[in-house]
Scaffold this motif. Structure first.
Motif, short mmCIF file in Angstrom:
data_model
loop_
_atom_site.label_atom_id
_atom_site.label_comp_id
_atom_site.label_asym_id
_atom_site.label_seq_id
_atom_site.Cartn_x
_atom_site.Cartn_y
_atom_site.Cartn_z
N ARG A 1 6.85 2.24 0.91
CA ARG A 1 7.57 1.37 1.55
C ARG A 1 8.56 0.65 0.52
NH1 ARG A 1 3.44 0.07 3.48
NH2 ARG A 1 3.51 -2.87 3.92
N TYR A 2 9.84 0.99 0.70
CA TYR A 2 10.46 0.14 -0.54
C TYR A 2 10.42 -1.53 -0.61
CZ TYR A 2 14.90 -1.41 -3.08
OH TYR A 2 15.70 -2.05 -3.96
N GLY A 3 10.49 -2.05 -2.08
CA GLY A 3 9.79 -3.18 -2.11
C GLY A 3 8.27 -3.74 -2.23
N MET A 4 7.14 -1.82 -1.62
CA MET A 4 5.57 -2.73 -2.32
C MET A 4 5.82 -3.16 -3.58
SD MET A 4 3.52 1.25 0.35
CE MET A 4 3.00 0.08 0.03
N GLN A 5 4.24 -4.29 -3.30
CA GLN A 5 3.96 -4.75 -4.30
C GLN A 5 2.52 -3.40 -5.09
OE1 GLN A 5 4.62 -6.98 -6.94
NE2 GLN A 5 6.85 -7.01 -4.98
N LEU A 6 2.86 -2.64 -6.06
CA LEU A 6 1.89 -1.32 -6.33
C LEU A 6 1.27 -2.06 -7.77
CD1 LEU A 6 4.00 1.51 -6.21
CD2 LEU A 6 2.02 0.38 -4.39
N ASP A 7 -0.21 -2.09 -7.31
CA ASP A 7 -0.77 -2.31 -8.63
C ASP A 7 -1.71 -1.04 -9.10
OD1 ASP A 7 -2.99 -3.52 -10.74
OD2 ASP A 7 -4.38 -4.22 -9.53
N ILE A 8 -0.81 -0.44 -10.33
CA ILE A 8 -0.83 1.22 -10.78
C ILE A 8 -1.54 1.31 -12.03
CG2 ILE A 8 -0.67 3.37 -11.05
CD1 ILE A 8 1.18 3.04 -8.71
#
Length: 78
Positions: free
Chosen positions: A28-35
């Motif tokens: 979803r737009y704006g999701m915080q991702l830890d990649i």
């Protein structure tokens, strides 16, 4: 012929999405991702439309995640 290929590509995408890991998350737009590291990304269909894609990645703690998102196919010209 092109319509048949488009239909087959869309069915393949839907089939892949239906068999996706139950732990997959839809972006979803704006999701915080830890990649921290990308493990794999499913191939993008060779059609001129939006298609589903999955990215498998590891977070900064080594946890494995599957992210589902949409991307334009590679079949568009100009």
């Amino acid at each position: 012929m092109q319509k048949i290929l488009l239909a087959l590509a869309l069915l393949a995408g839907l089939s892949a999405q239906a068999h996706a890991d139950e732990n997959a998350v839809t972006y979803r737009y704006g999701m915080q991702l830890d990649i921290a590291k990308v493990v794999s990304i499913t191939p993008v269909a060779d059609v001129c439309s939006v298609v589903p894609v999955e990215m498998t990645y590891l977070d900064s703690n080594g946890g494995k995640h599957i992210l589902q998102y949409s991307e334009f196919g590679n079949g568009c010209s100009n």
